[in-house]
Design a protein around this motif. Structure first.
Motif, PDB file in Angstrom:
ATOM      1  N   GLY A 167       0.790  -1.221   0.000  1.00 30.81           N
ATOM      2  CA  GLY A 167       0.000   0.000   0.000  1.00 30.81           C
ATOM      3  C   GLY A 167       0.823   1.273   0.000  1.00 30.81           C
ATOM      4  N   TYR A 168       2.084   1.190  -0.454  1.00 30.31           N
ATOM      5  CA  TYR A 168       3.002   2.318  -0.320  1.00 30.31           C
ATOM      6  C   TYR A 168       3.265   2.987  -1.671  1.00 30.31           C
ATOM      7  CZ  TYR A 168       7.069   4.982   1.295  1.00 30.31           C
ATOM      8  OH  TYR A 168       7.938   5.991   1.620  1.00 30.31           O
ATOM      9  N   GLY A 169       3.393   4.295  -1.648  1.00 30.08           N
ATOM     10  CA  GLY A 169       3.928   5.029  -2.789  1.00 30.08           C
ATOM     11  C   GLY A 169       2.918   5.792  -3.614  1.00 30.08           C
ATOM     12  N   CYS A 170       3.427   6.730  -4.389  1.00 29.66           N
ATOM     13  CA  CYS A 170       2.594   7.462  -5.342  1.00 29.66           C
ATOM     14  C   CYS A 170       2.548   6.669  -6.649  1.00 29.66           C
ATOM     15  CB  CYS A 170       3.158   8.863  -5.576  1.00 29.66           C
ATOM     16  SG  CYS A 170       4.882   8.893  -6.091  1.00 29.66           S
ATOM     17  N   GLY A 171       1.717   7.126  -7.590  1.00 28.96           N
ATOM     18  CA  GLY A 171       1.576   6.387  -8.835  1.00 28.96           C
ATOM     19  C   GLY A 171       1.161   7.271  -9.987  1.00 28.96           C
ATOM     20  N   LEU A 172       1.270   6.738 -11.177  1.00 28.32           N
ATOM     21  CA  LEU A 172       0.894   7.460 -12.375  1.00 28.32           C
ATOM     22  C   LEU A 172      -0.572   7.220 -12.709  1.00 28.32           C
ATOM     23  CD1 LEU A 172       4.023   7.347 -12.547  1.00 28.32           C
ATOM     24  CD2 LEU A 172       3.774   7.298 -15.031  1.00 28.32           C
ATOM     25  N   GLY A 173      -1.131   8.139 -13.496  1.00 29.95           N
ATOM     26  CA  GLY A 173      -2.457   7.967 -14.069  1.00 29.95           C
ATOM     27  C   GLY A 173      -2.360   7.910 -15.577  1.00 29.95           C
ATOM     28  N   GLU A 174      -3.506   7.888 -16.232  1.00 25.23           N
ATOM     29  CA  GLU A 174      -3.532   7.776 -17.694  1.00 25.23           C
ATOM     30  C   GLU A 174      -2.785   8.925 -18.362  1.00 25.23           C
ATOM     31  OE1 GLU A 174      -6.922   8.711 -20.776  1.00 25.23           O
ATOM     32  OE2 GLU A 174      -7.163   6.640 -20.069  1.00 25.23           O
ATOM     33  N   GLU A 175      -3.008  10.145 -17.907  1.00 22.86           N
ATOM     34  CA  GLU A 175      -2.401  11.292 -18.574  1.00 22.86           C
ATOM     35  C   GLU A 175      -0.878  11.241 -18.510  1.00 22.86           C
ATOM     36  OE1 GLU A 175      -3.972  14.990 -17.275  1.00 22.86           O
ATOM     37  OE2 GLU A 175      -6.039  14.505 -17.829  1.00 22.86           O
ATOM     38  N   ALA A 176      -0.329  10.835 -17.382  1.00 23.90           N
ATOM     39  CA  ALA A 176       1.122  10.752 -17.254  1.00 23.90           C
ATOM     40  C   ALA A 176       1.696   9.652 -18.135  1.00 23.90           C
ATOM     41  CB  ALA A 176       1.506  10.514 -15.789  1.00 23.90           C
ATOM     42  N   VAL A 177       1.020   8.510 -18.188  1.00 23.43           N
ATOM     43  CA  VAL A 177       1.485   7.415 -19.047  1.00 23.43           C
ATOM     44  C   VAL A 177       1.447   7.843 -20.513  1.00 23.43           C
ATOM     45  CG1 VAL A 177       0.954   5.106 -19.905  1.00 23.43           C
ATOM     46  CG2 VAL A 177       0.890   5.563 -17.449  1.00 23.43           C
ATOM     47  N   LEU A 178       0.343   8.416 -20.951  1.00 26.87           N
ATOM     48  CA  LEU A 178       0.227   8.820 -22.351  1.00 26.87           C
ATOM     49  C   LEU A 178       1.234   9.917 -22.689  1.00 26.87           C
ATOM     50  CD1 LEU A 178      -3.649   8.824 -22.874  1.00 26.87           C
ATOM     51  CD2 LEU A 178      -1.994   7.002 -23.337  1.00 26.87           C
ATOM     52  N   TYR A 179       1.487  10.795 -21.742  1.00 29.66           N
ATOM     53  CA  TYR A 179       2.486  11.847 -21.945  1.00 29.66           C
ATOM     54  C   TYR A 179       3.847  11.228 -22.278  1.00 29.66           C
ATOM     55  CZ  TYR A 179       5.916  15.410 -20.571  1.00 29.66           C
ATOM     56  OH  TYR A 179       6.986  16.265 -20.537  1.00 29.66           O
ATOM     57  N   LEU A 180       4.270  10.244 -21.494  1.00 27.31           N
ATOM     58  CA  LEU A 180       5.569   9.614 -21.718  1.00 27.31           C
ATOM     59  C   LEU A 180       5.586   8.783 -22.995  1.00 27.31           C
ATOM     60  CD1 LEU A 180       6.404   8.520 -18.063  1.00 27.31           C
ATOM     61  CD2 LEU A 180       7.558  10.305 -19.387  1.00 27.31           C
ATOM     62  N   VAL A 181       4.548   7.995 -23.205  1.00 29.04           N
ATOM     63  CA  VAL A 181       4.516   7.134 -24.389  1.00 29.04           C
ATOM     64  C   VAL A 181       4.500   7.964 -25.667  1.00 29.04           C
ATOM     65  CG1 VAL A 181       3.202   5.363 -25.616  1.00 29.04           C
ATOM     66  CG2 VAL A 181       3.445   5.222 -23.139  1.00 29.04           C
ATOM     67  N   ASP A 182       3.780   9.068 -25.653  1.00 31.25           N
ATOM     68  CA  ASP A 182       3.736   9.920 -26.840  1.00 31.25           C
ATOM     69  C   ASP A 182       5.076  10.607 -27.114  1.00 31.25           C
ATOM     70  OD1 ASP A 182       1.144   9.201 -27.351  1.00 31.25           O
ATOM     71  OD2 ASP A 182       0.238  10.992 -26.476  1.00 31.25           O
ATOM     72  N   LEU A 183       5.958  10.637 -26.129  1.00 31.75           N
ATOM     73  CA  LEU A 183       7.313  11.143 -26.332  1.00 31.75           C
ATOM     74  C   LEU A 183       8.256  10.053 -26.840  1.00 31.75           C
ATOM     75  CD1 LEU A 183       7.774  13.417 -23.181  1.00 31.75           C
ATOM     76  CD2 LEU A 183       7.472  14.163 -25.547  1.00 31.75           C
ATOM     77  N   GLY A 184       7.752   8.825 -26.960  1.00 33.18           N
ATOM     78  CA  GLY A 184       8.573   7.732 -27.455  1.00 33.18           C
ATOM     79  C   GLY A 184       9.056   6.763 -26.397  1.00 33.18           C
ATOM     80  N   VAL A 185       8.605   6.948 -25.144  1.00 37.39           N
ATOM     81  CA  VAL A 185       8.946   6.007 -24.073  1.00 37.39           C
ATOM     82  C   VAL A 185       8.066   4.766 -24.214  1.00 37.39           C
ATOM     83  CG1 VAL A 185       8.970   5.650 -21.573  1.00 37.39           C
ATOM     84  CG2 VAL A 185       9.652   7.859 -22.530  1.00 37.39           C
ATOM     85  N   ARG A 186       8.671   3.607 -24.203  1.00 39.23           N
ATOM     86  CA  ARG A 186       7.911   2.357 -24.322  1.00 39.23           C
ATOM     87  C   ARG A 186       7.912   1.526 -23.051  1.00 39.23           C
ATOM     88  NH1 ARG A 186       4.103   2.814 -28.027  1.00 39.23           N
ATOM     89  NH2 ARG A 186       4.900   3.369 -30.082  1.00 39.23           N
TER      90      ARG A 186
END
Length: 265
Positions: free
Chosen positions: A162-181
């Protein structure tokens, strides 16, 4: 244990940093692996039963040690394939772990320290941009972005789940659209903690709050590495990560011995 040995690789001397957790029974896993150990003596007895070979014919009267492992492909340090998130991605049948191009799993590592953010915090694109600005770094295609949440401190305890922060859809799409796979985290999940997501449902009953990082994989093909360790041993920019998964046929994910390569000196 961190392997600090310097080796020569492709004409460069690098330190090898072990970023993987052991596959082991632990209270940090809600469904921990089960490992049945076969001793040297067990093997000797098995050979006598199967082939009639007496233990006296073997060195020291012993055979080979071994293990039988029953574990989720999402236990310990592992990669999630697009198939894990949904049966389709980008309008086509989602890739399983054995179908993903190998070049996805080797790249320059960008380590973003988000350990200052509280447990349950939803990381937005703006949070990523601010940290990249501090590093004076611009994401390029093929880089692997790793989030250091500080979860290392509670591995081996029930708190880890139950520990830690996390990403949401917008953050994932932001990175993937920059070419991160490939995106990684040292927490149990790239999303916010499962217990928090589950508890929020009773209050909000908002589908958008449900595992939005994972379900972003419906819109874009990407992989995530979960339960990394030793991310603090990598520089924010300048290392290489190798994270090849076990080739599980049709697998939604697979274990990986993730290694960071840090230029020596």
């Amino acid at each position: 244990m961190i392997n600090q040995k310097t080796v020569a690789l492709l004409g460069q001397h690098v330190q090898l940093i072990d970023l993987s957790r052991p596959l082991e029974p632990t209270v940090s896993e809600p469904t921990p692996p089960r490992i049945q150990r076969i001793s040297h003596q067990d093997c000797a007895e098995m050979w006598e039963f199967m082939f009639g070979i007496p233990s006296t014919a073997l060195p020291n009267g012993l055979g080979f040690a071994g293990e039988i492992v029953e574990a989720s492909t999402h236990a310990s340090t592992h990669l999630d394939a697009p198939w894990h998130y949904a049966p389709t991605s980008e309008g086509q049948t989602a890739w399983t772990i054995d179908e993903i191009p190998l070049d996805w799993f080797a790249g320059q590592a960008i380590v973003l320290d988000v350990s200052d953010l509280p447990t349950g915090y939803l990381i937005e694109p703006e949070d990523i941009e601010k940290r990249l600005e501090k590093l004076s770094h611009t994401i390029t295609p093929g880089e692997i972005v790793l989030f250091c949440t500080g979860a290392d401190a509670v591995w081996g305890t029930e708190e880890f789940f139950g520990y830690g922060c996390g990403l949401g859809e917008e953050a994932v799409l932001y990175l993937v659209d920059l070419g991160v796979r490939v995106i990684g985290t040292d927490a149990w999940s790239l999303d916010r903690p499962y217990p928090m997501i589950g508890n929020e449902w009773a209050t909000f009953q908002d589908p958008k709050r449900l595992w939005s990082a994972h379900f972003a994989g419906i819109k874009r093909k990407y992989c995530q590495i979960e339960k990394l360790t030793n991310l603090s041993q990598l520089p924010p920019v300048g290392s290489t990560i190798l994270c090849f998964p076990i080739k599980v046929k049709g697998g939604s994910g697979a274990w990986s011995r993730v290694v960071g390569l840090v230029p020596a000196g």
